[in-house]
Design a protein around this motif. Structure first.
Motif, PDB file in Angstrom:
ATOM      1  N   UNK A 362     -15.437 -13.635  -5.167  1.00 40.53           N
ATOM      2  CA  UNK A 362     -14.801 -12.957  -4.483  1.00 40.53           C
ATOM      3  C   UNK A 362     -14.928 -12.132  -3.679  1.00 40.53           C
ATOM      4  N   UNK A 363     -15.878 -11.331  -2.677  1.00 38.29           N
ATOM      5  CA  UNK A 363     -16.085  -9.846  -2.656  1.00 38.29           C
ATOM      6  C   UNK A 363     -15.475  -9.892  -1.186  1.00 38.29           C
ATOM      7  N   UNK A 364     -14.618  -8.802  -1.030  1.00 38.58           N
ATOM      8  CA  UNK A 364     -14.281  -8.066  -0.218  1.00 38.58           C
ATOM      9  C   UNK A 364     -15.086  -6.316   0.224  1.00 38.58           C
ATOM     10  N   UNK A 365     -14.986  -6.218   1.290  1.00 37.81           N
ATOM     11  CA  UNK A 365     -15.124  -4.956   1.835  1.00 37.81           C
ATOM     12  C   UNK A 365     -13.391  -4.073   2.092  1.00 37.81           C
ATOM     13  N   UNK A 366     -13.254  -2.968   1.974  1.00 40.83           N
ATOM     14  CA  UNK A 366     -12.014  -2.544   2.046  1.00 40.83           C
ATOM     15  C   UNK A 366     -12.300  -1.171   3.254  1.00 40.83           C
ATOM     16  N   UNK A 367     -11.608  -0.885   4.225  1.00 46.73           N
ATOM     17  CA  UNK A 367     -12.528   0.678   4.852  1.00 46.73           C
ATOM     18  C   UNK A 367     -11.432   1.251   5.230  1.00 46.73           C
ATOM     19  N   UNK A 368     -10.801   2.335   5.141  1.00 43.69           N
ATOM     20  CA  UNK A 368      -9.688   3.297   6.032  1.00 43.69           C
ATOM     21  C   UNK A 368     -10.146   4.528   6.429  1.00 43.69           C
ATOM     22  N   UNK A 369      -9.896   5.356   7.307  1.00 44.54           N
ATOM     23  CA  UNK A 369     -10.126   6.318   7.801  1.00 44.54           C
ATOM     24  C   UNK A 369      -8.536   7.402   6.611  1.00 44.54           C
ATOM     25  N   UNK A 370      -8.221   6.311   5.836  1.00 44.44           N
ATOM     26  CA  UNK A 370      -7.205   7.397   4.952  1.00 44.44           C
ATOM     27  C   UNK A 370      -6.812   6.686   4.262  1.00 44.44           C
ATOM     28  N   UNK A 371      -6.950   8.068   3.561  1.00 46.96           N
ATOM     29  CA  UNK A 371      -7.532   7.390   1.451  1.00 46.96           C
ATOM     30  C   UNK A 371      -6.603   6.639   1.014  1.00 46.96           C
ATOM     31  N   UNK A 372      -5.723   6.793   0.999  1.00 43.77           N
ATOM     32  CA  UNK A 372      -3.946   6.675   0.636  1.00 43.77           C
ATOM     33  C   UNK A 372      -4.188   5.557   0.975  1.00 43.77           C
ATOM     34  N   UNK A 373      -4.611   4.911   2.318  1.00 41.33           N
ATOM     35  CA  UNK A 373      -3.907   3.455   2.696  1.00 41.33           C
ATOM     36  C   UNK A 373      -5.152   2.582   1.884  1.00 41.33           C
ATOM     37  N   UNK A 374      -6.881   3.146   1.801  1.00 39.45           N
ATOM     38  CA  UNK A 374      -7.981   2.330   1.497  1.00 39.45           C
ATOM     39  C   UNK A 374      -6.831   1.786   0.189  1.00 39.45           C
ATOM     40  N   UNK A 375      -6.693   2.948  -0.433  1.00 45.38           N
ATOM     41  CA  UNK A 375      -6.425   2.008  -2.139  1.00 45.38           C
ATOM     42  C   UNK A 375      -5.070   1.366  -2.391  1.00 45.38           C
ATOM     43  N   UNK A 376      -4.476   1.436  -0.919  1.00 45.47           N
ATOM     44  CA  UNK A 376      -3.188   0.246  -1.189  1.00 45.47           C
ATOM     45  C   UNK A 376      -3.115  -1.138  -0.460  1.00 45.47           C
ATOM     46  N   UNK A 377      -4.175  -0.665   0.398  1.00 45.17           N
ATOM     47  CA  UNK A 377      -4.669  -1.931   0.111  1.00 45.17           C
ATOM     48  C   UNK A 377      -5.193  -2.895  -0.744  1.00 45.17           C
ATOM     49  N   UNK A 378      -6.165  -1.805  -1.165  1.00 45.34           N
ATOM     50  CA  UNK A 378      -6.782  -2.677  -2.709  1.00 45.34           C
ATOM     51  C   UNK A 378      -5.940  -2.578  -3.998  1.00 45.34           C
ATOM     52  N   UNK A 379      -4.918  -2.104  -3.713  1.00 45.55           N
ATOM     53  CA  UNK A 379      -4.011  -2.572  -4.901  1.00 45.55           C
ATOM     54  C   UNK A 379      -3.025  -3.675  -4.899  1.00 45.55           C
ATOM     55  N   UNK A 380      -2.622  -3.781  -3.349  1.00 48.88           N
ATOM     56  CA  UNK A 380      -2.332  -5.653  -2.867  1.00 48.88           C
ATOM     57  C   UNK A 380      -3.597  -6.331  -3.223  1.00 48.88           C
ATOM     58  N   UNK A 381      -4.828  -6.128  -3.126  1.00 54.43           N
ATOM     59  CA  UNK A 381      -5.792  -6.569  -4.051  1.00 54.43           C
ATOM     60  C   UNK A 381      -5.740  -7.810  -5.238  1.00 54.43           C
ATOM     61  N   UNK A 382      -5.922  -6.461  -6.218  1.00 57.26           N
ATOM     62  CA  UNK A 382      -5.533  -6.501  -7.651  1.00 57.26           C
ATOM     63  C   UNK A 382      -4.564  -7.487  -7.276  1.00 57.26           C
ATOM     64  N   UNK A 383      -2.993  -7.462  -7.365  1.00 61.46           N
ATOM     65  CA  UNK A 383      -2.148  -7.689  -7.249  1.00 61.46           C
ATOM     66  C   UNK A 383      -2.474  -9.661  -7.078  1.00 61.46           C
ATOM     67  N   UNK A 384      -3.101  -9.810  -6.260  1.00 60.30           N
ATOM     68  CA  UNK A 384      -3.236 -11.309  -6.524  1.00 60.30           C
ATOM     69  C   UNK A 384      -4.375 -11.462  -7.335  1.00 60.30           C
TER      70      UNK A 384
END
Length: 485
Positions: A362-384
């Motif tokens: 399963x591939x996802x594309x994460x985008x953000x103009x705020x670097x910290x939020x880009x990584x926060x979304x990524x960690x949410x997916x990592x926890x799943x």
């Protein structure tokens, strides 16, 4: 009205767009188009560099009177998203795109057009081929794999460039200046397949979600269009509360940065409960048509009995993990900008699911103009992924492009536009991955801007570009170059 491709191709920009439309250039398959660009440069005695990732840099000296002007970097990407309508016979590895004109728009036939970013390549080739267009010294760089990994831009050697001004031609709105974009990355969740033999008393069916519009996961994420992978996750979860079934195969979506339009799941289902399954599918079609009445009115669910049957199927545990991942992975808009009204700040698109011999990807594309939020979304997916005991990988991490309030290049574009149109040009930011941010990190002091003609439904088989806009944007581009003495 433009009624003939032959007449349109008499215009240099369209001639070169038509020419590159004959060459395969899906992301990851750019060797042929890259070699074409190298031959193009050699035939015109222009300096050319082709690097290990097949990026091509072509340099052209300034025309007479422009020798003292600033060296300008012209930038775009040679790859395209390759999608086609179901049932369309087209091999993107060898078949040319079939261009067609409808009103004042240019389309391909039942496939993506590749205006994203063939427009940049066509502009660059027309400029490099010209003998009568005034311009300063040019460094044209056409990158690879922008649509998938950003690998081309990320690997560019900055020592090849002298220029400190970059004009990117990957924007999709005429009469607007793009001055800022989101950063992004891709995530890959791998669910290991535990197999069991085919169940006695079970039949194979393929469940499909179809009729969605799809689109660019950055530009059109705010349209709330249906995501086929998230929909099938909901549907499968609902079925699992009433029926005992297992998945045999699942595939859907074409690229992580394209909102998936279709998904196909083969399931092993109890023979005696087929009528109930069909009733459930009809209920789901009605539900989806209600939910997506505005954004995707043609959505529907299809159930098809498979004549043969697969010899194996996923275990109940693997089936559960697939459904859980599709249900829980974040998707869609996560944050809106508080600085620019209407701008999406952060989002994620669950874009591709596929079955290999050993795992479901399963591939996802994460985008953000705020670097910290880009990584926060990524960690949410990592926890799943971790909760399901699955492998999780992050790739293609590229930076955001911050707004530069002191941009001399933006001011020049604004000045030329006002002189041409008698009004101020609109300055915008976009929730999409533009390579400017990568080049700004690589080349200290680089000033960047992005332009482009009106392009619609990119990353879908309905992709089209406005012919008048393409010509208008080209003339605007040349007018700016003419000012750079």
């Amino acid at each position: 009205m433009y009624d003939s491709l032959q007449k349109l191709n008499e215009i240099p920009v369209f001639h070169f767009f038509s020419e590159i439309s004959q060459i395969p250039r899906c992301s990851g398959n750019e060797k042929e188009i890259s070699d074409y660009l190298v031959r193009f440069a050699h035939e015109r005695n222009l300096e050319v560099i082709q690097d290990e990732t097949l990026n091509v840099i072509i340099k052209k000296p300034a025309t007479q009177g422009y020798e003292q002007g600033p060296t300008v970097i012209i930038q775009g990407h040679m790859d395209m998203v390759c999608e086609k309508n179901e049932g369309t016979i087209h091999d993107f590895n060898k078949d040319p795109l079939k261009l067609r004109i409808q009103d004042d728009m240019l389309y391909a036939t039942d496939t993506t057009l590749g205006a994203d970013n063939g427009i940049a390549v066509a502009y660059a080739l027309a400029l490099l081929d010209s003998t009568d267009i005034p311009h300063p010294a040019l460094e044209v760089v056409i990158t690879t794999e922008e649509e998938t990994t950003m690998k081309g831009a990320l690997s560019v050697d900055p020592s090849h460039f002298e220029g400190k001004m970059l004009i990117n031609i990957d924007s999709e709105e005429d009469d607007k200046l793009l001055v800022s974009s989101a950063g992004g990355l891709q995530t890959i969740l791998e669910i290991p397949i535990i197999e069991e033999t085919e169940r006695a008393g079970y039949e194979s069916f393929t469940l499909s979600v179809k009729g969605l519009i799809g689109g660019h996961s950055g530009i059109e994420i705010d349209q709330e269009r249906g995501n086929a992978l998230k929909i099938i996750g909901r549907l499968l979860y609902d079925l699992s509360t009433d029926f005992s079934f297992v998945i045999q195969q699942i595939r859907g979506g074409m690229a992580s940065n394209a909102i998936p339009r279709e998904v196909f799941v083969t399931i092993a289902f109890p023979e005696g409960e087929v009528d109930s399954l069909q009733e459930k599918i009809q209920i789901w079609t009605n539900t989806l048509k209600n939910e997506f009445a505005i954004s995707d009115p043609d959505v529907f669910v299809e159930l098809k009995r498979e004549e043969g049957s697969l010899s194996t199927c996923f275990s109940e545990e693997t089936t559960r993990k697939v459904i859980t991942a599709l249900m829980l992975l974040p998707n869609g808009i996560q944050n809106m900008s508080m600085e620019l009204k209407g701008l999406v700040e952060s989002s994620v698109n669950v874009g591709v699911v596929d079955t290999t011999k050993t795992s479901i990807i399963i591939e996802s594309d994460v985008r953000s103009s705020v670097k910290s939020r880009k990584y926060a979304i990524t960690e949410q997916s990592r926890l799943v992924a971790e909760s399901l005991d699955c492998k999780f990988t992050v790739t293609s991490d590229y930076p955001e492009w911050p707004y530069n309030p002191d941009s001399a290049l933006r001011q020049l574009f604004e000045k030329v536009y006002f002189e041409r149109e008698g009004k101020e040009i609109e300055v915008i930011a976009v929730h999409a991955g533009i390579e400017c941010g990568i080049f700004i990190e690589k080349i200290p002091g680089l000033d960047a801007i992005s332009i482009g003609p009106d392009t619609f439904d990119v990353h879908t088989p309905n992709e089209h570009v406005s012919i008048p806009s393409m010509l208008n944007n080209w003339e605007y581009f040349l007018a700016v170059l003419k000012e750079m003495k």
